[in-house]
Design a protein around this motif. Structure first.
Motif, short mmCIF file in Angstrom:
data_model
loop_
_atom_site.label_atom_id
_atom_site.label_comp_id
_atom_site.label_asym_id
_atom_site.label_seq_id
_atom_site.Cartn_x
_atom_site.Cartn_y
_atom_site.Cartn_z
N TYR A 178 17.31 -38.25 -3.54
CA TYR A 178 16.95 -37.33 -3.24
C TYR A 178 15.65 -36.45 -3.55
N LEU A 179 15.00 -35.74 -2.64
CA LEU A 179 14.04 -34.94 -3.04
C LEU A 179 13.98 -33.44 -2.90
N GLU A 180 13.74 -32.44 -3.27
CA GLU A 180 13.54 -31.29 -3.08
C GLU A 180 12.13 -30.83 -2.98
N ILE A 181 11.52 -30.37 -1.77
CA ILE A 181 10.32 -29.79 -1.60
C ILE A 181 10.25 -28.44 -2.23
N ALA A 182 9.07 -28.07 -2.91
CA ALA A 182 9.02 -26.92 -3.50
C ALA A 182 9.21 -25.63 -2.46
N HIS A 183 9.71 -24.73 -2.96
CA HIS A 183 10.09 -23.46 -2.04
C HIS A 183 8.73 -23.09 -1.27
N LEU A 184 8.98 -22.80 -0.11
CA LEU A 184 8.09 -22.32 0.65
C LEU A 184 7.56 -20.81 0.73
N HIS A 222 7.48 -42.70 3.79
CA HIS A 222 7.68 -43.36 2.44
C HIS A 222 8.91 -42.87 1.87
N TRP A 223 9.54 -42.25 2.40
CA TRP A 223 10.98 -42.01 1.83
C TRP A 223 12.00 -41.92 3.09
N SER A 224 12.79 -40.94 3.45
CA SER A 224 13.64 -40.62 4.44
C SER A 224 14.02 -39.19 4.62
N LEU A 225 13.82 -38.78 5.86
CA LEU A 225 13.91 -37.27 5.78
C LEU A 225 15.31 -36.84 5.82
N VAL A 269 15.90 -35.39 2.04
CA VAL A 269 14.80 -34.58 1.81
C VAL A 269 15.46 -33.17 1.84
N PHE A 270 15.43 -32.29 0.84
CA PHE A 270 15.88 -30.72 1.22
C PHE A 270 14.56 -30.01 0.92
N PHE A 271 14.73 -28.97 1.99
CA PHE A 271 13.64 -27.88 1.83
C PHE A 271 14.21 -26.51 1.50
#
Length: 565
Positions: free
Chosen positions: A275-281, A334-337, A340-342
């Protein structure tokens, strides 16, 4: 294990086989292993134990050189030796802490595991130290029971200590961790400590090794610096920029370079990160401002956003409207949505923060449609108001969420969770770290998050630190809260005791999941559901006896072996 060789005579060397849940302090006789608990491990799982060592207590005794720890038998090729080293801990505990600490005063504490490929261990005059031994068996042909000889020799080759333990290797592997185990990865600390340019080849070398290390700890989700994460940064301050996405503006239009992000994704995939976490918005503690995002105009990258740009500024919406759709495409390809966590903002709290959080969320809500948005918090109102549909709840605030029957609950702990709940500060006993795997399974949690895998700054990132000299983020957090690994030679992470025990907690959870598949959930709960005082296991009520965790895990292993066709 056999402890018959133990001697504590002051004029002689003293040695003791010790389990991994004991911390060997220089001024205290350690707790020896409990020989009534058998030992077993699965293929690919790391089994750890220690050899505690104390020289003769003579006034001017000075060992001539290193001792040598050697592991014999069929499992010797899979054994790795470390020396447990003392580290400074200026903040062991905050005032008002509970009684569940080893110690609460500043001092030197056992934590760093320095690799010793040759088995060489430097004894401490008049004090205890220990060798930490990991055995990770990969060969299926070694399934079965093995005697493992342990020997310590002096600098002249004389045998000072011999003993043996029995390890049963179970001939199967544990399943993958069934929950999200997220740790926030801090690229700036690696660049600062090693003195290398951000995203240079030297920096990427360290990033690669540290991500591999995180995976060894059971981490399967990492915070990804698509832009410099707006975390642990003083209001008006700025962390060393680590922005994976290149952003350029020309002719009133944005364009993006995702090549560094794609390299990051490749490394994560290669090391089994799921899993990936995108940096906080938006910024921490209420989402009132924007992250420090750099934009290139012409040939120079300049900071366009940050503490001086409000969350609702139209210019930020314009950037996000251009960036987020393209980022989603890259992640899809390149991954899978769905992995992914925002994030909107970290740890919002209170009515004012709720209002600013909702305003910020509205800026990007349409751009995040269909993806999972999660945020760490402890304020129940953020959940009941609908502001955060998937909260990551502090372990000392889970009561209302559990009572509400919330499913797929994520939890976290950090510096604030210092009383009544599990945590992994240097001054805490290792059992308080190990229990987390039991709790996550028993509470049916679907995720765990921690903010500090490798945070090598002071609080608010005012300056960087040397973690070998400062384990307390400049004296602001309890020792060990901000990192789990030390930056070793040539970009190589060195583990801590806390790292190893947390990995054991995740292995426990994997074993519980396997037994649940084979024999049902009740079979697991019958073994692990005890707080040590006659009641059920809970986030704020658990067993402090280290042998309980060794014994319960062995019972689970035996139940798995008995239920396996």
């Amino acid at each position: 294990m056999n402890s018959r060789k133990l001697t504590l005579a002051s004029d002689s060397w003293a040695f003791m086989l010790v389990d991994s849940l004991e911390k060997v302090y220089p001024d205290a006789v350690p707790r020896p292993h409990d020989p009534s608990v058998p030992t077993s491990t699965f293929l690919g799982e790391t089994f750890s134990f220690q050899i505690a060592i104390r020289p003769p207590l003579t006034r001017y005794f000075a060992p001539a050189g290193d001792l040598t720890v050697s592991i014999g038998g069929a499992l010797s090729a899979w054994a790795v030796v470390h020396q447990v080293e003392l580290v400074p801990c200026t903040v062991a505990a905050f005032p008002g802490h509970d009684g569940g600490y080893d110690r609460d005063t500043p001092g030197l504490y056992p934590d760093l595991l320095r690799p010793k490929p040759d088995g060489g261990i430097r004894p401490l005059a008049s004090s205890w130290t220990s060798a930490w031994v990991d055995i990770t068996v990969e060969g299926a042909e070694l399934a079965g029971s093995h005697e493992v000889p342990v020997r310590v020799t002096g600098s002249a080759g004389e045998v000072l200590f011999e003993d043996r333990l029995t390890i049963t290797v179970l001939g199967r592997r544990l399943p993958e961790l069934a929950i999200v185990n997220s740790h926030w990865f801090h690229c700036d600390g690696l660049a600062s400590f090693y003195g290398v340019e951000v995203f240079s080849e030297e920096h990427w070398n360290a990033i690669d090794k540290f991500i591999a290390s995180a995976a060894e700890m059971g981490v399967n989700s990492l915070l990804t610096p698509t832009w410099t994460p707006p975390l642990d940064t003083a209001i008006g301050g700025e962390r060393l920029p680590t922005q994976l996405i290149g952003i350029a503006e020309g002719g009133g239009e944005y364009s993006f370079d995702f090549s560094l992000l794609e390299r990051w994704l490749e490394i994560c995939a290669r090391h089994g990160i799921k899993y990936l976490e995108i940096a906080h918005l938006f910024t921490q503690w209420g989402a009132r401002f924007t992250p420090a995002i750099y934009v290139t105009t012409g040939t120079e990258a300049v900071r366009r956003f940050g503490w001086d740009v409000p969350a609702t500024d139209p210019s930020y919406r314009r950037l996000m409207a251009a960036l987020l759709p393209e980022l989603r495409v890259v992640l899809s390809e390149h991954w899978s949505l769905d992995r992914v966590f925002f994030h909107i903002s970290d740890e919002p709290h209170g009515e004012k923060a709720l209002a600013s959080y909702l305003e910020a969320k509205a800026v990007v809500a349409d751009l995040l449609e269909g993806v999972e948005v999660v945020d760490a918090l402890s304020d129940y109102a953020f959940y009941t108001s609908g502001a955060v549909n998937r909260p990551i709840v502090a372990t000392d605030a889970v009561g209302p969420f559990l009572e509400a029957g919330m499913d797929r609950l994520w939890v976290y702990y950090c510096t604030a969770q210092d009383a009544g709940v599990a945590n992994r500060f240097i001054a805490m006993p290792s059992a308080r770290n190990r229990v987390l795997g039991h709790q996550l399974f028993a509470m049916k949690c679907s995720g765990f998050l921690h903010w500090g895998f490798n945070f090598y700054n002071t609080a608010y990132s005012v300056s960087s630190i040397d973690p070998f000299k400062d384990t307390c983020a400049g004296g602001n957090f309890q020792g060990g809260d901000s990192f789990m690994v030390y930056p070793g030679d040539e970009g190589t992470p060195w583990a801590s005791i806390r790292f190893k025990i947390f990995a054991q907690a995740m292995a426990d959870h994997r074993a519980f999941t396997l037994l649940e598949e084979l024999a049902g959930r009740a079979a697991v709960m019958d073994i692990i559901d005890s707080n040590g005082q006659g009641g059920p296991l809970a986030m704020d009520s658990f067993n402090y006896d280290p042998v309980h965790y060794l014994r319960s895990r062995q019972q689970v292993n035996e139940a798995i072996a008995g239920a396996t066709p």
